[in-house]
Write a protein that holds these residues in place. Sequence first.
Motif, PDB file in Angstrom:
ATOM      1  N   ALA A   1       0.792  -1.307   0.062  1.00  0.00           N
ATOM      2  CA  ALA A   1       0.175  -0.173  -0.015  1.00  0.00           C
ATOM      3  C   ALA A   1       0.867   1.043   0.005  1.00  0.00           C
ATOM      4  O   ALA A   1       1.969   1.444   0.668  1.00  0.00           O
ATOM      5  N   ALA A   2       0.352   2.084  -0.709  1.00  0.00           N
ATOM      6  CA  ALA A   2       1.099   3.484  -0.764  1.00  0.00           C
ATOM      7  C   ALA A   2       0.720   4.194   0.441  1.00  0.00           C
ATOM      8  O   ALA A   2      -0.428   3.893   1.005  1.00  0.00           O
ATOM      9  N   ASN A   3       1.612   5.023   1.060  1.00  0.00           N
ATOM     10  CA  ASN A   3       1.638   5.731   2.391  1.00  0.00           C
ATOM     11  C   ASN A   3       0.866   4.850   3.447  1.00  0.00           C
ATOM     12  O   ASN A   3       0.149   5.276   4.004  1.00  0.00           O
ATOM     13  N   ARG A   4       1.445   3.508   3.579  1.00  0.00           N
ATOM     14  CA  ARG A   4       0.996   2.625   4.506  1.00  0.00           C
ATOM     15  C   ARG A   4       1.236   3.047   5.839  1.00  0.00           C
ATOM     16  O   ARG A   4       0.573   2.708   6.867  1.00  0.00           O
ATOM     17  N   LEU A   5       2.397   4.252   6.111  1.00  0.00           N
ATOM     18  CA  LEU A   5       2.664   4.546   7.514  1.00  0.00           C
ATOM     19  C   LEU A   5       1.739   5.796   7.830  1.00  0.00           C
ATOM     20  O   LEU A   5       1.884   6.374   9.021  1.00  0.00           O
ATOM     21  N   GLY A   6       1.087   6.214   6.835  1.00  0.00           N
ATOM     22  CA  GLY A   6       0.149   7.229   7.196  1.00  0.00           C
ATOM     23  C   GLY A   6       0.766   8.740   7.464  1.00  0.00           C
ATOM     24  O   GLY A   6       0.214   9.213   8.561  1.00  0.00           O
ATOM     25  N   SER A   7       1.607   9.117   6.840  1.00  0.00           N
ATOM     26  CA  SER A   7       2.214  10.404   6.896  1.00  0.00           C
ATOM     27  C   SER A   7       1.674  11.412   5.869  1.00  0.00           C
ATOM     28  O   SER A   7       1.658  11.154   4.959  1.00  0.00           O
ATOM     29  N   TRP A   8       1.460  12.697   6.448  1.00  0.00           N
ATOM     30  CA  TRP A   8       0.881  13.829   5.619  1.00  0.00           C
ATOM     31  C   TRP A   8       1.863  14.794   5.530  1.00  0.00           C
ATOM     32  O   TRP A   8       1.798  15.759   4.658  1.00  0.00           O
ATOM     33  N   SER A   9       3.037  14.951   6.388  1.00  0.00           N
ATOM     34  CA  SER A   9       3.877  15.905   6.551  1.00  0.00           C
ATOM     35  C   SER A   9       4.977  15.689   5.762  1.00  0.00           C
ATOM     36  O   SER A   9       5.918  16.714   5.322  1.00  0.00           O
ATOM     37  N   GLY A  10       5.141  14.494   5.239  1.00  0.00           N
ATOM     38  CA  GLY A  10       6.307  14.174   4.330  1.00  0.00           C
ATOM     39  C   GLY A  10       6.206  12.551   4.041  1.00  0.00           C
ATOM     40  O   GLY A  10       5.423  11.908   4.317  1.00  0.00           O
ATOM     41  N   LEU A  11       7.301  12.235   3.516  1.00  0.00           N
ATOM     42  CA  LEU A  11       7.314  10.825   3.219  1.00  0.00           C
ATOM     43  C   LEU A  11       8.015  10.004   4.504  1.00  0.00           C
ATOM     44  O   LEU A  11       9.018  10.475   4.809  1.00  0.00           O
ATOM     45  N   MET A  12       7.591   9.077   4.678  1.00  0.00           N
ATOM     46  CA  MET A  12       8.065   8.089   5.690  1.00  0.00           C
ATOM     47  C   MET A  12       8.080   6.887   5.197  1.00  0.00           C
ATOM     48  O   MET A  12       7.461   6.171   4.455  1.00  0.00           O
ATOM     49  N   ALA A  13       9.166   6.118   5.432  1.00  0.00           N
ATOM     50  CA  ALA A  13       9.507   4.509   4.935  1.00  0.00           C
ATOM     51  C   ALA A  13      10.037   3.831   6.019  1.00  0.00           C
ATOM     52  O   ALA A  13      10.448   4.414   7.068  1.00  0.00           O
ATOM     53  N   GLN A  14      10.255   2.419   6.042  1.00  0.00           N
ATOM     54  CA  GLN A  14      10.556   1.631   6.837  1.00  0.00           C
ATOM     55  C   GLN A  14      11.395   0.689   6.504  1.00  0.00           C
ATOM     56  O   GLN A  14      11.228   0.123   5.356  1.00  0.00           O
ATOM     57  N   ALA A  15      12.764   0.461   7.199  1.00  0.00           N
ATOM     58  CA  ALA A  15      13.622  -0.596   6.641  1.00  0.00           C
ATOM     59  C   ALA A  15      13.835  -1.412   7.695  1.00  0.00           C
ATOM     60  O   ALA A  15      14.329  -0.622   8.942  1.00  0.00           O
ATOM     61  N   GLY A  16      14.305  -2.653   7.514  1.00  0.00           N
ATOM     62  CA  GLY A  16      14.720  -3.487   8.733  1.00  0.00           C
ATOM     63  C   GLY A  16      16.225  -2.967   9.070  1.00  0.00           C
ATOM     64  O   GLY A  16      17.038  -2.444   8.356  1.00  0.00           O
ATOM     65  N   HIS A  17      16.360  -3.225  10.465  1.00  0.00           N
ATOM     66  CA  HIS A  17      17.675  -2.772  10.995  1.00  0.00           C
ATOM     67  C   HIS A  17      18.838  -3.363  10.417  1.00  0.00           C
ATOM     68  O   HIS A  17      18.733  -4.448  10.474  1.00  0.00           O
ATOM     69  N   GLY A  18      19.727  -2.586   9.724  1.00  0.00           N
ATOM     70  CA  GLY A  18      20.876  -3.200   9.195  1.00  0.00           C
ATOM     71  C   GLY A  18      20.508  -3.703   7.572  1.00  0.00           C
ATOM     72  O   GLY A  18      21.375  -4.215   7.209  1.00  0.00           O
ATOM     73  N   ALA A  19      19.438  -3.435   7.274  1.00  0.00           N
ATOM     74  CA  ALA A  19      19.134  -3.764   5.940  1.00  0.00           C
ATOM     75  C   ALA A  19      19.694  -2.993   4.821  1.00  0.00           C
ATOM     76  O   ALA A  19      20.317  -1.894   5.170  1.00  0.00           O
ATOM     77  N   ALA A  20      19.867  -3.671   3.538  1.00  0.00           N
ATOM     78  CA  ALA A  20      20.531  -3.096   2.561  1.00  0.00           C
ATOM     79  C   ALA A  20      19.823  -1.934   1.968  1.00  0.00           C
ATOM     80  O   ALA A  20      18.755  -1.517   2.615  1.00  0.00           O
ATOM     81  N   ALA A  21      20.558  -0.995   1.514  1.00  0.00           N
ATOM     82  CA  ALA A  21      19.889   0.352   1.400  1.00  0.00           C
ATOM     83  C   ALA A  21      18.745   0.515   0.352  1.00  0.00           C
ATOM     84  O   ALA A  21      17.854   1.224   0.420  1.00  0.00           O
ATOM     85  N   ASP A  22      18.384  -0.628  -0.484  1.00  0.00           N
ATOM     86  CA  ASP A  22      17.394  -0.678  -1.161  1.00  0.00           C
ATOM     87  C   ASP A  22      16.260  -1.577  -0.694  1.00  0.00           C
ATOM     88  O   ASP A  22      15.631  -2.408  -1.611  1.00  0.00           O
ATOM     89  N   ALA A  23      16.420  -1.974   0.469  1.00  0.00           N
ATOM     90  CA  ALA A  23      15.675  -3.045   1.045  1.00  0.00           C
ATOM     91  C   ALA A  23      14.223  -2.490   1.546  1.00  0.00           C
ATOM     92  O   ALA A  23      13.964  -2.445   2.818  1.00  0.00           O
ATOM     93  N   PHE A  24      13.272  -2.026   0.723  1.00  0.00           N
ATOM     94  CA  PHE A  24      12.088  -1.372   1.173  1.00  0.00           C
ATOM     95  C   PHE A  24      11.090  -2.235   0.633  1.00  0.00           C
ATOM     96  O   PHE A  24      11.026  -3.099  -0.381  1.00  0.00           O
ATOM     97  N   VAL A  25      10.095  -2.458   1.290  1.00  0.00           N
ATOM     98  CA  VAL A  25       8.717  -3.161   0.891  1.00  0.00           C
ATOM     99  C   VAL A  25       8.244  -2.354  -0.147  1.00  0.00           C
ATOM    100  O   VAL A  25       8.358  -1.323  -0.435  1.00  0.00           O
TER     101      VAL A  25
END
Length: 141
Positions: A82-106
């Motif tokens: 889902a787009a904007n799954r973290l529900g941010s209106w003030s800017g873009l938020m993303a989540q990546a696992g601790h120590g994950a590769a730089a391109d490891a996003f859902v």
Amino acid sequence: SPTYLGGVSGPFKTFMDATGRLWKTQQLKNKLAAGFTVSSLPSGDKQSTLLSMWVFAMQHGMVWVGNPILPEQHAGVPYDEAANRLGSWSGLMAQAGHGAAADAFVPGDTKTARMFGRHFAETLQRLGGVAAHQPAEAVAA
């Protein structure tokens, strides 16, 4: 900036602190600004990172572009897609696992980033068109 301990990273804060002369001469006034951040936890205090960027932009007289993307999980899209799954209106938020590769996003966070970038570019284009057809005093008002 990545979110570290509820705020922007050290290098980003160093950049912010180095803009005193730009502030004094208002060289960033009326420029577009937006923020994006990532942390390893779903919240990770990313909102406070975006707020510090927003305050920085406001102090420079910049125009902040928020995130108008509706969270797609409310329309039945699987959470990680889902787009904007973290529900941010003030800017873009993303989540990546601790120590994950730089391109490891859902996929949803990658999708959101593309949509957010497109929104920023369209806003720049729209406001640039206004500035091209009006005197600077009318645009600043």
